[in-house]
Design a protein around this motif. Structure first.
Motif: not given
Lengths: 220, 245
Positions: A67-68, A158-165
């Motif tokens: 998982p990311l 990727l743009f959406q996944d950056t929210s996981l920071v």
């Protein structure tokens, strides 16, 4: 039904803008770094040198099966051991996303390279181009063109996944919305605002990709 | 690079309480499985329905199906979790809203499973639509010519074939569900990622913690892969090109 007060959107804008700038920077750096490293990984995976292909394959499979969020936590923990000094959440995020996305861009580039007809390679060799020249001037340009819509779709993901920071507290757009929401005691309105911004950007980009898909298809 | 390794950490008691760190991880695995499997069930039910709607002749139904997919595909999963957890209760009548906020049992779990289920349903719908689209037109026409209604044609002819064709992409979606369930940590579900963060802070043995959790995610994804491969082998459509069973 609860009472909403959307007037909080007005004072939040400068913070949202700063957060969005970081989100965009993270996306662009991870995209360009990811595509470059991903292409190198793809070449390694397709190379006749077996150990090289194995190592690249193992890296890609590993990244794709964790998982990311966990990858983000891993890098945040491990990077200070490698560099010897603690790094900020933002730097850690940039390194993590570049390394993580490279695995996904690698698979896209690999199928792109494999989609180039064999005859192209033979023709390039017949013209006297070397291995590297064939790759750079003949195969990769066609691979990128074939895969352009997929590469861009991956970038939207990727743009959406950056929210996981969020997991390491880096100051991206979602974090900015979160902070403003807490300060003004209006968390609900701020979540709605960030959802609207993400949706607007992603939806328009995906429409653009659909248009592009129609235009770039190579006519054979 | 002077990291103090301590592989015995898993059997040691946590700082506050009489559990061991291993207990934390087992609890985490339990919630990860619960969230993922519930979400997958929801995703299959809604995804198949929405995917089928998008292939019907009705313009309105196709549009509704498309809207569903675009809505869930274009908002980050984390933001969707927050939307369901913090925003959705505000739209309920006052008493319900209060109940949801204060008394609803297992609120985090239910929210996470629903949210992940809806999110995944849009991806399942995409695959199902592609599967239906890959069937020869004659199957649909022949079913109608035999006097089946459109509903019956989907129920008995189209979906049974389409679903078997799309098992390979559904396999990777099933594996993705386990990975995506990690986002549920953000709304306080006590799943693996939540426990990993908690154990790392509590024990300061981050590398051992994350290695163990990574391994557990691996096992989940691998098991999911094998289960789907078994189903794929059992349900293969006779007469189509494919690996022999």
């Amino acid at each position: 039904m609860g009472e909403f007060d959307f007037s909080v959107w007005q004072p939040s804008l400068p913070f949202i803008r700063d957060g969005l700038l970081f989100t965009l920077r993270l996306t662009l750096v991870a995209m360009s770094g990811g595509i470059v490293i991903g292409t190198l990984l793809a070449l390694a995976r397709l190379s006749p040198i077996v150990p090289l292909a194995r190592v690249a394959g193992a890296y890609v499979d590993l990244m794709r099966s964790i998982p990311l969020v966990l990858v983000i936590l891993w890098f945040f923990l491990v990077i200070p051991f490698i560099t010897g000094s603690p790094v900020g959440a933002e730097t850690s995020a940039i390194i993590t996303f570049t390394a993580f996305e490279a695995a996904f861009y690698c698979e896209i580039m690999r199928s792109g390279i494999q989609s180039v007809p064999r005859g192209q390679v033979n023709a390039a060799f017949a013209l006297g181009l070397g291995q590297a020249q064939t790759m750079i001037h003949v195969i990769l340009p066609q691979a990128v063109r074939n895969m352009l819509p997929v590469l861009l779709t991956q970038t939207i993901v990727l743009f959406q996944d950056t929210s996981l920071v969020y997991a390491i507290g880096a100051k991206d757009m979602l974090k900015a919305a979160d902070v403003v929401g807490k300060n003004y005691n209006r968390p609900v309105e701020m979540i709605v605002l960030s959802a609207l911004i993400y949706f607007t950007i992603c939806f328009s980009l995906s429409l653009a990709v659909k248009q592009l898909q129609k235009r770039v298809a190579i006519i054979r | 690079m002077n990291y103090h390794w301590n592989w015995g950490i898993f059997l040691e008691p946590v700082k506050s309480g009489d559990e061991t760190y291993l207990d934390w991880l087992i609890t985490g695995l339990g919630w990860t499985l619960a969230v993922s499997l519930t979400a997958w069930l929801i995703a299959l039910c809604i995804g198949i329905a929405v995917g089928a709607l998008r292939t019907t002749p009705s313009r309105l139904l196709v549009m509704l199906g498309n809207a569903w997919v675009e809505l869930f595909r274009n908002i980050p999963l984390l933001v969707q979790m927050f939307l369901w957890f913090f925003v959705a209760p505000e739209f309920l009548p006052r008493e319900w809203s209060l109940w949801v906020k204060q008394d609803m049992p297992a609120k985090e779990f239910i929210t996470a499973a629903l949210c992940l289920g809806f999110f995944t349903s849009s991806r399942v719908a995409e695959q199902v639509r592609a599967g239906v689209g890959s069937l020869p037109r004659g199957q649909h026409d022949a079913a109608l010519a035999l006097g089946l209604t459109l509903g019956q044609a989907y129920r008995h002819v189209i979906l049974p074939q389409a679903l078997r064709i799309v098992i390979p992409p559904l396999t990777s979606e099933f594996m993705n569900v386990f990975k995506n369930s990690s986002v549920a940590f953000a709304i306080g579900v006590l799943e693996l990622t939540f426990q990993a963060r908690q154990m790392q802070e509590d024990s300061e043995q981050g590398i051992e913690t994350y290695l163990a959790v990574t391994l557990l995610y691996f096992i989940c994804a691998f098991t999911a892969n094998r289960v789907m491969a078994l189903i794929e082998a059992r349900t293969r459509v006779p007469g189509l090109i494919g690996k022999p069973a």
